[in-house]
Design a protein around this motif. Sequence first.
Motif, mmCIF file in Angstrom:
data_model
loop_
_atom_site.group_PDB
_atom_site.id
_atom_site.type_symbol
_atom_site.label_atom_id
_atom_site.label_comp_id
_atom_site.label_asym_id
_atom_site.label_seq_id
_atom_site.Cartn_x
_atom_site.Cartn_y
_atom_site.Cartn_z
ATOM 1 N N LYS A 260 57.870 92.682 9.264
ATOM 2 C CA LYS A 260 58.667 93.875 8.990
ATOM 3 C C LYS A 260 59.886 93.870 9.895
ATOM 4 C CE LYS A 260 55.805 95.858 6.074
ATOM 5 N NZ LYS A 260 56.140 96.076 4.665
ATOM 6 N N LEU A 261 61.001 94.358 9.368
ATOM 7 C CA LEU A 261 62.226 94.447 10.158
ATOM 8 C C LEU A 261 62.419 95.902 10.566
ATOM 9 C CD1 LEU A 261 64.296 92.303 10.990
ATOM 10 C CD2 LEU A 261 65.745 93.101 9.136
ATOM 11 N N ALA A 262 62.493 96.148 11.868
ATOM 12 C CA ALA A 262 62.623 97.508 12.396
ATOM 13 C C ALA A 262 64.036 97.732 12.926
ATOM 14 C CB ALA A 262 61.608 97.736 13.507
ATOM 15 N N TYR A 263 64.618 98.866 12.558
ATOM 16 C CA TYR A 263 65.956 99.238 13.030
ATOM 17 C C TYR A 263 65.854 99.709 14.473
ATOM 18 C CZ TYR A 263 70.299 101.953 13.390
ATOM 19 O OH TYR A 263 71.509 102.463 13.783
ATOM 20 N N ARG A 264 66.713 99.179 15.345
ATOM 21 C CA ARG A 264 66.657 99.507 16.777
ATOM 22 C C ARG A 264 67.951 100.122 17.307
ATOM 23 N NH1 ARG A 264 61.843 99.955 16.391
ATOM 24 N NH2 ARG A 264 60.366 98.343 17.017
ATOM 25 N N GLY A 265 68.810 100.609 16.429
ATOM 26 C CA GLY A 265 70.036 101.252 16.871
ATOM 27 C C GLY A 265 71.253 100.365 16.687
ATOM 28 N N ARG A 266 72.344 100.757 17.372
ATOM 29 C CA ARG A 266 73.607 100.025 17.233
ATOM 30 C C ARG A 266 74.058 99.468 18.572
ATOM 31 N NH1 ARG A 266 76.167 100.167 12.494
ATOM 32 N NH2 ARG A 266 75.308 101.561 10.917
ATOM 33 N N ASP A 267 74.689 98.309 18.501
ATOM 34 C CA ASP A 267 75.234 97.676 19.688
ATOM 35 C C ASP A 267 76.406 98.500 20.199
ATOM 36 O OD1 ASP A 267 77.395 95.728 20.915
ATOM 37 O OD2 ASP A 267 75.461 94.740 21.142
ATOM 38 N N ALA A 268 76.400 98.800 21.492
ATOM 39 C CA ALA A 268 77.431 99.661 22.071
ATOM 40 C C ALA A 268 78.815 99.026 22.014
ATOM 41 C CB ALA A 268 77.074 99.990 23.524
ATOM 42 N N SER A 269 78.896 97.704 22.121
ATOM 43 C CA SER A 269 80.206 97.053 22.158
ATOM 44 C C SER A 269 80.760 96.739 20.771
ATOM 45 C CB SER A 269 80.131 95.769 22.992
ATOM 46 O OG SER A 269 79.190 94.881 22.435
ATOM 47 N N THR A 270 79.869 96.383 19.830
ATOM 48 C CA THR A 270 80.350 95.989 18.500
ATOM 49 C C THR A 270 80.147 97.055 17.431
ATOM 50 O OG1 THR A 270 78.247 94.984 17.826
ATOM 51 C CG2 THR A 270 79.819 93.582 19.036
ATOM 52 N N PRO B 84 74.556 97.167 13.725
ATOM 53 C CA PRO B 84 73.146 97.554 13.866
ATOM 54 C C PRO B 84 72.313 96.416 14.438
ATOM 55 C CG PRO B 84 73.651 97.105 11.575
ATOM 56 C CD PRO B 84 74.955 97.038 12.318
ATOM 57 N N PHE B 85 71.265 96.804 15.184
ATOM 58 C CA PHE B 85 70.300 95.844 15.707
ATOM 59 C C PHE B 85 68.981 96.017 14.981
ATOM 60 C CE2 PHE B 85 72.720 95.342 19.775
ATOM 61 C CZ PHE B 85 72.735 93.968 19.788
ATOM 62 N N PHE B 86 68.359 94.904 14.647
ATOM 63 C CA PHE B 86 67.045 94.912 14.031
ATOM 64 C C PHE B 86 66.128 93.992 14.820
ATOM 65 C CE2 PHE B 86 68.447 97.208 10.400
ATOM 66 C CZ PHE B 86 69.737 96.778 10.152
ATOM 67 N N GLU B 87 64.846 94.301 14.786
ATOM 68 C CA GLU B 87 63.862 93.483 15.487
ATOM 69 C C GLU B 87 62.738 93.116 14.527
ATOM 70 O OE1 GLU B 87 61.138 93.562 19.547
ATOM 71 O OE2 GLU B 87 62.015 95.407 18.803
#
Length: 199
Positions: free
Chosen positions: A87-97, A100-103
């Motif tokens: 499963k791919l979990a959403y982990r928020g957004r990168d502060a610099s770019t 979105p980040f996924f794990e």
Amino acid sequence: MGRVAIFIDGGYLDFVLREEFDNARIDYEKFAAWMAGPNELLRTYYYHCLPFQSSPPTDEERRRFSHAQSFFGRLGRIPRFHVREGKLAYRGRDASTGLPFFEQKRVDLMLGLDMALLATKRQISDVVLFSGDSDLLPAVEAVKSEGVLFRLYHGTAQRPHADLYAAADERVALSADVIQSILRRYSIGSPKYGNVLVK
């Protein structure tokens, strides 16, 4: 000649192909044959996640999800090839770019369990792993304790974690020459996953 099972971390493979080989489209059956070498191949296990979809999903998310399902389906039709989905979990957004980040979730556990079960049941003589993730070390140690040879395949610039590298009985880097020999003659496409966290 032994009997091998191949375990591919799809997220790590995507990362290596993107960063080192300009998103090369490879023939996965040829890739598995290269890793198996002269040994009998029991099965190739491929671990990855379908793309994240918000609720409700956007048109782009639906398109990417459908594309990935189709890609996984084609991989699953390769002889002795088994796709295992996490499963791919959403982990928020990168502060610099702002991207979105996924794990990936469940992938390491499934991969480690599959390796250990085949080793303890004496189904294989060799484990061939394409990954860079040190979270797999407990499974690797369990496999080695059963007398199974552990061969690690990996990227050249995108090296695996030092502890995983050190644990390997044999190590093989994926090279440009190998990529040229396993390129697809036609493209079936490859899913785009966004920023997947690869350890």
